[in-house]
Design a protein around this motif. Structure first.
Motif, PDB file in Angstrom:
ATOM      1  N   LEU A  69     -10.661  -5.012   8.668  1.00 10.43           N
ATOM      2  CA  LEU A  69     -10.829  -3.574   8.434  1.00 10.43           C
ATOM      3  C   LEU A  69      -9.470  -2.902   8.581  1.00 10.43           C
ATOM      4  CD1 LEU A  69     -12.589  -1.034   8.024  1.00 10.43           C
ATOM      5  CD2 LEU A  69     -12.969  -1.010  10.514  1.00 10.43           C
ATOM      6  N   VAL A  70      -9.054  -2.216   7.541  1.00 17.18           N
ATOM      7  CA  VAL A  70      -7.803  -1.467   7.562  1.00 17.18           C
ATOM      8  C   VAL A  70      -8.143   0.007   7.333  1.00 17.18           C
ATOM      9  CG1 VAL A  70      -5.522  -1.144   6.535  1.00 17.18           C
ATOM     10  CG2 VAL A  70      -6.533  -3.448   6.669  1.00 17.18           C
ATOM     11  N   VAL A  71      -7.731   0.861   8.258  1.00 17.31           N
ATOM     12  CA  VAL A  71      -8.013   2.291   8.173  1.00 17.31           C
ATOM     13  C   VAL A  71      -6.704   3.031   7.970  1.00 17.31           C
ATOM     14  CG1 VAL A  71      -9.027   4.292   9.348  1.00 17.31           C
ATOM     15  CG2 VAL A  71      -9.995   1.998   9.712  1.00 17.31           C
ATOM     16  N   VAL A  72      -6.635   3.821   6.927  1.00 15.53           N
ATOM     17  CA  VAL A  72      -5.411   4.551   6.596  1.00 15.53           C
ATOM     18  C   VAL A  72      -5.700   6.045   6.603  1.00 15.53           C
ATOM     19  CG1 VAL A  72      -3.604   4.929   4.880  1.00 15.53           C
ATOM     20  CG2 VAL A  72      -4.584   2.645   5.186  1.00 15.53           C
ATOM     21  N   HIS A  73      -4.921   6.793   7.397  1.00 16.06           N
ATOM     22  CA  HIS A  73      -5.073   8.247   7.479  1.00 16.06           C
ATOM     23  C   HIS A  73      -4.042   8.948   6.585  1.00 16.06           C
ATOM     24  CE1 HIS A  73      -7.845   8.472  10.989  1.00 16.06           C
ATOM     25  NE2 HIS A  73      -7.303   7.296  11.276  1.00 16.06           N
ATOM     26  N   ASP A  74      -4.532   9.760   5.676  1.00 18.53           N
ATOM     27  CA  ASP A  74      -3.693  10.657   4.867  1.00 18.53           C
ATOM     28  C   ASP A  74      -2.440   9.996   4.283  1.00 18.53           C
ATOM     29  OD1 ASP A  74      -5.258  12.987   5.003  1.00 18.53           O
ATOM     30  OD2 ASP A  74      -4.514  13.436   7.003  1.00 18.53           O
ATOM     31  N   PRO A  75      -2.610   9.074   3.364  1.00 15.93           N
ATOM     32  CA  PRO A  75      -1.428   8.438   2.760  1.00 15.93           C
ATOM     33  C   PRO A  75      -0.802   9.259   1.626  1.00 15.93           C
ATOM     34  CG  PRO A  75      -3.407   7.494   1.822  1.00 15.93           C
ATOM     35  CD  PRO A  75      -3.868   8.480   2.868  1.00 15.93           C
ATOM     36  N   LEU A  76      -1.433  10.361   1.222  1.00 17.90           N
ATOM     37  CA  LEU A  76      -1.002  11.054   0.004  1.00 17.90           C
ATOM     38  C   LEU A  76       0.422  11.585   0.078  1.00 17.90           C
ATOM     39  CD1 LEU A  76      -4.245  13.011  -0.950  1.00 17.90           C
ATOM     40  CD2 LEU A  76      -3.468  10.763  -1.728  1.00 17.90           C
ATOM     41  N   ALA A  77       0.860  11.997   1.262  1.00 22.76           N
ATOM     42  CA  ALA A  77       2.211  12.565   1.381  1.00 22.76           C
ATOM     43  C   ALA A  77       3.284  11.546   1.011  1.00 22.76           C
ATOM     44  CB  ALA A  77       2.441  13.072   2.803  1.00 22.76           C
ATOM     45  N   ALA A  78       2.979  10.267   1.199  1.00 27.41           N
ATOM     46  CA  ALA A  78       3.951   9.213   0.888  1.00 27.41           C
ATOM     47  C   ALA A  78       3.826   8.726  -0.553  1.00 27.41           C
ATOM     48  CB  ALA A  78       3.757   8.036   1.844  1.00 27.41           C
ATOM     49  N   LEU A  79       2.955   9.371  -1.316  1.00 25.16           N
ATOM     50  CA  LEU A  79       2.700   8.941  -2.691  1.00 25.16           C
ATOM     51  C   LEU A  79       2.956  10.088  -3.657  1.00 25.16           C
ATOM     52  CD1 LEU A  79      -0.649   7.082  -1.919  1.00 25.16           C
ATOM     53  CD2 LEU A  79       1.620   6.037  -2.174  1.00 25.16           C
ATOM     54  N   ALA A  80       4.110  10.705  -3.525  1.00 31.36           N
ATOM     55  CA  ALA A  80       4.411  11.904  -4.306  1.00 31.36           C
ATOM     56  C   ALA A  80       4.770  11.594  -5.758  1.00 31.36           C
ATOM     57  CB  ALA A  80       5.546  12.694  -3.648  1.00 31.36           C
ATOM     58  N   SER A  81       5.423  10.468  -5.996  1.00 28.90           N
ATOM     59  CA  SER A  81       5.883  10.157  -7.349  1.00 28.90           C
ATOM     60  C   SER A  81       4.853   9.301  -8.093  1.00 28.90           C
ATOM     61  CB  SER A  81       7.214   9.420  -7.306  1.00 28.90           C
ATOM     62  OG  SER A  81       7.042   8.103  -6.821  1.00 28.90           O
ATOM     63  N   SER A  82       4.905   9.352  -9.414  1.00 27.25           N
ATOM     64  CA  SER A  82       3.991   8.556 -10.238  1.00 27.25           C
ATOM     65  C   SER A  82       4.230   7.065 -10.024  1.00 27.25           C
ATOM     66  CB  SER A  82       4.166   8.914 -11.711  1.00 27.25           C
ATOM     67  OG  SER A  82       5.505   8.692 -12.121  1.00 27.25           O
ATOM     68  N   GLN A  83       5.482   6.685  -9.790  1.00 26.77           N
ATOM     69  CA  GLN A  83       5.795   5.275  -9.551  1.00 26.77           C
ATOM     70  C   GLN A  83       5.142   4.784  -8.262  1.00 26.77           C
ATOM     71  OE1 GLN A  83       9.968   4.426  -9.044  1.00 26.77           O
ATOM     72  NE2 GLN A  83       9.722   2.258  -9.544  1.00 26.77           N
ATOM     73  N   GLN A  84       5.196   5.595  -7.202  1.00 27.90           N
ATOM     74  CA  GLN A  84       4.567   5.219  -5.934  1.00 27.90           C
ATOM     75  C   GLN A  84       3.048   5.115  -6.093  1.00 27.90           C
ATOM     76  OE1 GLN A  84       6.294   8.542  -3.814  1.00 27.90           O
ATOM     77  NE2 GLN A  84       7.551   7.186  -2.540  1.00 27.90           N
ATOM     78  N   ARG A  85       2.474   6.035  -6.863  1.00 34.96           N
ATOM     79  CA  ARG A  85       1.026   6.020  -7.073  1.00 34.96           C
ATOM     80  C   ARG A  85       0.592   4.779  -7.842  1.00 34.96           C
ATOM     81  NH1 ARG A  85       0.427  12.413  -8.876  1.00 34.96           N
ATOM     82  NH2 ARG A  85       1.091  13.286  -6.865  1.00 34.96           N
ATOM     83  N   GLU A  86       1.381   4.403  -8.827  1.00 38.30           N
ATOM     84  CA  GLU A  86       1.052   3.207  -9.602  1.00 38.30           C
ATOM     85  C   GLU A  86       1.102   1.952  -8.739  1.00 38.30           C
ATOM     86  OE1 GLU A  86       3.694   3.119 -12.918  1.00 38.30           O
ATOM     87  OE2 GLU A  86       2.828   4.913 -13.873  1.00 38.30           O
ATOM     88  N   LYS A  87       2.110   1.851  -7.880  1.00 40.80           N
ATOM     89  CA  LYS A  87       2.204   0.702  -6.969  1.00 40.80           C
ATOM     90  C   LYS A  87       1.025   0.701  -5.992  1.00 40.80           C
ATOM     91  CE  LYS A  87       7.262   0.186  -7.009  1.00 40.80           C
ATOM     92  NZ  LYS A  87       8.490   0.257  -6.188  1.00 40.80           N
TER      93      LYS A  87
END
Length: 325
Positions: A69-87
């Motif tokens: 089980l992996v729980v991730v809180h609010d990762p969106l701030a680290a995914l600002a660019s389209s390249q980061q989102r694709e990865k």
């Protein structure tokens, strides 16, 4: 996209922190005994989230258990660019079925949000749920359900009064429900008197009940409410709260007459959204002219109290008697 018989990614978004915690707790319980569960649990907070950290945690094999089980809180701030989102999405699409990844987004996402749009393309592999704090009638029903889960009960009117006193904070509401159930020893339903006696913030909730009684021309109930409040708070504070309530009703009536919706009224008055329907229901009992008259009368009483012409407690009882005559 891999075909999965059960979700691999659990995407939860909204402002109901309590519901999110409950969900994660149930997922942890499925890992088995606590010792094994801890070996198969990773929590990534917002400040230590990275794609590398996520890949390392989510791609590891479980230890003596069926899943990690992996729980991730609010990762969106680290995914600002389209390249980061694709990865990020590529990583999620290739997670092993032995991983259960819970993404906790502590805000409401619009259907057009990129993460929801991606999740909608993943079929049963991604579980999506919006978890928002209940409001209005839903909040009252939620409070009653919490009492029932604890082998107790609370009357509908007591649940409504509790919601008005505490607001939509799930953690505080649960604490108050548990305290009230202990007070009645689980032997009977929690009633309004119990809430008025024990709950912090109950005077604010009683203002609504007092104005309800005044609007219904129920002098006995209105004076009863007032006397209970006087046992709990200084008369001047109660008077100030009554002034505020009738000011809100006056403004609500004006906005209603101009065609405003409940959401628009809540925004204009800067009150919690769940209070707007209650203000509207109360304002309907009065015309704009009658509310203006009451507000002028309150101003006159305020001046009389401040000048020493009348005691605040006497003024309050006289006012309530006059308004319900």
């Amino acid at each position: 996209m891999k075909v999965s018989s059960r979700p691999v990614v659990y995407l939860l978004h909204g402002d109901d922190e309590h519901a999110m915690q409950r969900f994660v707790q149930r997922m942890e319980e499925k890992l088995g005994d606590p010792a094994t569960a801890q070996l198969n649990l990773t929590v990534l907070e917002r400040e230590n989230f990275s794609l590398g950290a996520l890949a390392s945690a989510a791609q590891a094999m479980p230890f003596l258990a069926e899943r990690r089980l992996v729980v991730v809180h609010d990762p969106l701030a680290a995914l600002a660019s389209s390249q980061q989102r694709e990865k990020f999405t590529a990583l999620l699409e290739n997670l092993p079925e032995s991983t259960a990844l819970v993404l906790l987004i502590h805000q409401r996402l619009q259907p057009s949000h990129w993460l929801l749009r991606w999740a909608a393309t993943q079929g049963e592999r991604v579980f999506i749920r919006a978890l928002n704090r209940p409001q209005g009638a839903q909040l009252t029903a939620w409070i009653r359900a919490q009492a029932a889960e604890r082998d107790g009960a609370i009357t509908p009117t007591a649940a409504q009064l509790l919601a008005e006193a505490v607001g939509a904070d799930p953690h505080q509401l649960i604490q108050e429900v548990e305290k009230l159930l202990a007070y009645v020893n689980y032997a009977r339903p929690i009633d309004e008197e119990d809430v008025m006696l024990l709950v912090s913030g109950r005077v604010e909730g009683d203002i609504f009940a007092l104005v309800d009684a005044v609007g219904n021309q129920n002098a006995r109930q209105a004076l009863k409410r007032l006397r209970v409040m006087l046992e709990l708070e200084h008369p001047l504070r109660i008077f100030a709260m009554i002034i505020r309530q009738f000011r809100l009703l006056l403004l609500t009536r004006e906005l209603m007459d101009n065609g405003a919706t409940a959401d628009e009224i809540a925004a204009a008055l800067k009150v919690q959204p769940f209070l707007a329907p209650r203000l509207i229901a109360q304002a309907r009992r009065y015309t704009l002219a009658s509310l203006e008259h009451i507000y002028r009368r309150l101003a006159e009483i305020d001046a009389a109290i401040k000048s020493g012409q009348v005691e605040a407690e006497v003024a309050l009882e006289t006012l309530v008697a006059a308004l319900t005559a």
